[in-house]
Design a protein around this motif. Structure first.
Motif, mmCIF file in Angstrom:
data_model
loop_
_atom_site.group_PDB
_atom_site.id
_atom_site.type_symbol
_atom_site.label_atom_id
_atom_site.label_comp_id
_atom_site.label_asym_id
_atom_site.label_seq_id
_atom_site.Cartn_x
_atom_site.Cartn_y
_atom_site.Cartn_z
ATOM 1 N N GLY A 172 -0.535 7.054 -5.968
ATOM 2 C CA GLY A 172 -1.855 6.920 -5.367
ATOM 3 C C GLY A 172 -2.700 5.857 -6.043
ATOM 4 O O GLY A 172 -2.274 5.194 -6.988
ATOM 5 N N TYR A 173 -3.907 5.727 -5.564
ATOM 6 C CA TYR A 173 -4.798 4.668 -6.034
ATOM 7 C C TYR A 173 -5.441 4.968 -7.387
ATOM 8 O O TYR A 173 -6.037 4.101 -7.990
ATOM 9 C CB TYR A 173 -5.868 4.377 -4.988
ATOM 10 C CG TYR A 173 -5.284 3.698 -3.775
ATOM 11 C CD1 TYR A 173 -5.005 2.335 -3.796
ATOM 12 C CD2 TYR A 173 -4.978 4.408 -2.634
ATOM 13 C CE1 TYR A 173 -4.440 1.710 -2.703
ATOM 14 C CE2 TYR A 173 -4.419 3.784 -1.537
ATOM 15 C CZ TYR A 173 -4.147 2.437 -1.575
ATOM 16 O OH TYR A 173 -3.584 1.828 -0.501
ATOM 17 N N GLN A 174 -5.316 6.190 -7.873
ATOM 18 C CA GLN A 174 -5.866 6.541 -9.180
ATOM 19 C C GLN A 174 -4.852 6.306 -10.301
ATOM 20 O O GLN A 174 -5.192 6.363 -11.472
ATOM 21 C CB GLN A 174 -6.304 8.008 -9.189
ATOM 22 C CG GLN A 174 -7.346 8.341 -8.144
ATOM 23 C CD GLN A 174 -8.595 7.496 -8.283
ATOM 24 O OE1 GLN A 174 -9.052 7.219 -9.386
ATOM 25 N NE2 GLN A 174 -9.158 7.070 -7.160
ATOM 26 N N SER A 175 -3.616 6.015 -9.933
ATOM 27 C CA SER A 175 -2.546 5.834 -10.911
ATOM 28 C C SER A 175 -2.606 4.444 -11.553
ATOM 29 O O SER A 175 -3.106 3.486 -10.963
ATOM 30 C CB SER A 175 -1.203 6.017 -10.209
ATOM 31 O OG SER A 175 -0.135 5.663 -11.049
ATOM 32 N N ILE A 209 2.082 1.770 -3.484
ATOM 33 C CA ILE A 209 1.023 2.333 -4.328
ATOM 34 C C ILE A 209 0.925 3.840 -4.113
ATOM 35 O O ILE A 209 0.858 4.623 -5.074
ATOM 36 C CB ILE A 209 -0.329 1.643 -4.046
ATOM 37 C CG1 ILE A 209 -0.317 0.222 -4.603
ATOM 38 C CG2 ILE A 209 -1.492 2.445 -4.626
ATOM 39 C CD1 ILE A 209 -1.509 -0.620 -4.185
ATOM 40 N N LEU A 210 0.934 4.254 -2.848
ATOM 41 C CA LEU A 210 0.850 5.691 -2.555
ATOM 42 C C LEU A 210 2.078 6.428 -3.081
ATOM 43 O O LEU A 210 1.972 7.534 -3.623
ATOM 44 C CB LEU A 210 0.690 5.908 -1.053
ATOM 45 C CG LEU A 210 -0.639 5.458 -0.456
ATOM 46 C CD1 LEU A 210 -0.622 5.593 1.051
ATOM 47 C CD2 LEU A 210 -1.794 6.240 -1.059
ATOM 48 N N ASN A 256 -0.071 2.716 -11.957
ATOM 49 C CA ASN A 256 0.909 1.916 -11.202
ATOM 50 C C ASN A 256 0.254 1.077 -10.108
ATOM 51 O O ASN A 256 0.836 0.114 -9.640
ATOM 52 C CB ASN A 256 1.971 2.815 -10.579
ATOM 53 C CG ASN A 256 2.826 3.496 -11.619
ATOM 54 O OD1 ASN A 256 3.084 2.938 -12.677
ATOM 55 N ND2 ASN A 256 3.255 4.714 -11.322
ATOM 56 N N THR A 257 -0.942 1.468 -9.714
ATOM 57 C CA THR A 257 -1.668 0.707 -8.692
ATOM 58 C C THR A 257 -1.847 -0.742 -9.125
ATOM 59 O O THR A 257 -1.593 -1.663 -8.354
ATOM 60 C CB THR A 257 -3.047 1.348 -8.448
ATOM 61 O OG1 THR A 257 -2.856 2.680 -8.025
ATOM 62 C CG2 THR A 257 -3.821 0.576 -7.411
ATOM 63 N N TRP A 258 -2.261 -0.927 -10.363
ATOM 64 C CA TRP A 258 -2.488 -2.283 -10.857
ATOM 65 C C TRP A 258 -1.186 -3.068 -10.934
ATOM 66 O O TRP A 258 -1.159 -4.266 -10.655
ATOM 67 C CB TRP A 258 -3.186 -2.245 -12.216
ATOM 68 C CG TRP A 258 -4.598 -1.816 -12.061
ATOM 69 C CD1 TRP A 258 -5.133 -0.618 -12.386
ATOM 70 C CD2 TRP A 258 -5.642 -2.585 -11.462
ATOM 71 N NE1 TRP A 258 -6.456 -0.578 -12.041
ATOM 72 C CE2 TRP A 258 -6.804 -1.781 -11.474
ATOM 73 C CE3 TRP A 258 -5.724 -3.856 -10.917
ATOM 74 C CZ2 TRP A 258 -8.016 -2.227 -10.969
ATOM 75 C CZ3 TRP A 258 -6.942 -4.296 -10.420
ATOM 76 C CH2 TRP A 258 -8.066 -3.484 -10.444
ATOM 77 N N ASN A 288 0.822 -1.212 0.000
ATOM 78 C CA ASN A 288 0.000 0.000 0.000
ATOM 79 C C ASN A 288 0.856 1.263 0.000
ATOM 80 O O ASN A 288 0.526 2.240 -0.671
ATOM 81 C CB ASN A 288 -0.954 0.012 1.196
ATOM 82 C CG ASN A 288 -2.170 -0.819 0.937
ATOM 83 O OD1 ASN A 288 -2.947 -0.505 0.057
ATOM 84 N ND2 ASN A 288 -2.337 -1.889 1.682
ATOM 85 N N VAL A 347 1.471 -2.768 -8.970
ATOM 86 C CA VAL A 347 1.845 -3.179 -7.615
ATOM 87 C C VAL A 347 0.909 -4.269 -7.111
ATOM 88 O O VAL A 347 1.350 -5.264 -6.528
ATOM 89 C CB VAL A 347 1.856 -1.963 -6.658
ATOM 90 C CG1 VAL A 347 2.066 -2.403 -5.223
ATOM 91 C CG2 VAL A 347 2.934 -0.969 -7.071
ATOM 92 N N LEU A 348 -0.388 -4.109 -7.338
ATOM 93 C CA LEU A 348 -1.351 -5.112 -6.871
ATOM 94 C C LEU A 348 -1.134 -6.469 -7.534
ATOM 95 O O LEU A 348 -1.164 -7.511 -6.869
ATOM 96 C CB LEU A 348 -2.782 -4.647 -7.109
ATOM 97 C CG LEU A 348 -3.309 -3.588 -6.157
ATOM 98 C CD1 LEU A 348 -4.691 -3.131 -6.579
ATOM 99 C CD2 LEU A 348 -3.332 -4.110 -4.735
#
Length: 129
Positions: free
Chosen positions: A80-83, A75-76, A85-87, A72, A89-90
């Motif tokens: 952030g969660y709108q980027s 991701i930040l 890059n979130t996917w 998390n 990392v997840l």
């Protein structure tokens, strides 16, 4: 193994491994609280088999939680969660860390059902004793 294995000890070991898997897959938090209760209740009185499985699952749950916090934070840090890059990392987290913990839990459950001790690779070296 010099110690006779009691059916209750095997059940406790199986319950610890089952709660570890349920914490990862079904009810995170609730199963961790139950596992924590079992760990602190039986960590000194249980047989070596049950103690081994209780300790392994408790430590692995804490390490898994720490790794989730790190994911998390990554991701930040990456926007952030709108980027997008979130996917990234997840997907990396779930295909490496989470699936590895689930696989270790399945092997640990099989060992517990067989009445055998099991030490998780790498994270199994950590202990609170």
């Amino acid at each position: 193994m010099n110690e006779t294995i009691d059916n209750n000890d095997t059940q406790l070991a199986v319950m610890a491994e089952g709660l570890f898997l349920a914490n990862l897959l079904l009810l995170p938090g609730v199963c961790f609280a139950w596992l924590t209760y079992l760990y602190f209740k039986h960590r000194t009185t249980a047989s070596a088999l049950a103690r081994s499985h209780l300790e392994q699952t408790f430590v692995a749950s804490i390490i898994g939680g720490i790794l989730l916090v790190i994911a998390n934070l990554a991701i930040l840090w990456l926007g952030g969660y709108q980027s997008a890059n979130t996917w990234m990392v997840l997907i990396l987290y779930f295909t490496t860390v989470h699936s590895t913990l689930v696989l270790l839990g399945i092997v640990g459950l099989a060992k517990a059902m067989a009445g055998a001790e099991f030490r998780y690779p790498i994270i199994g070296r950590f202990s609170f004793n």
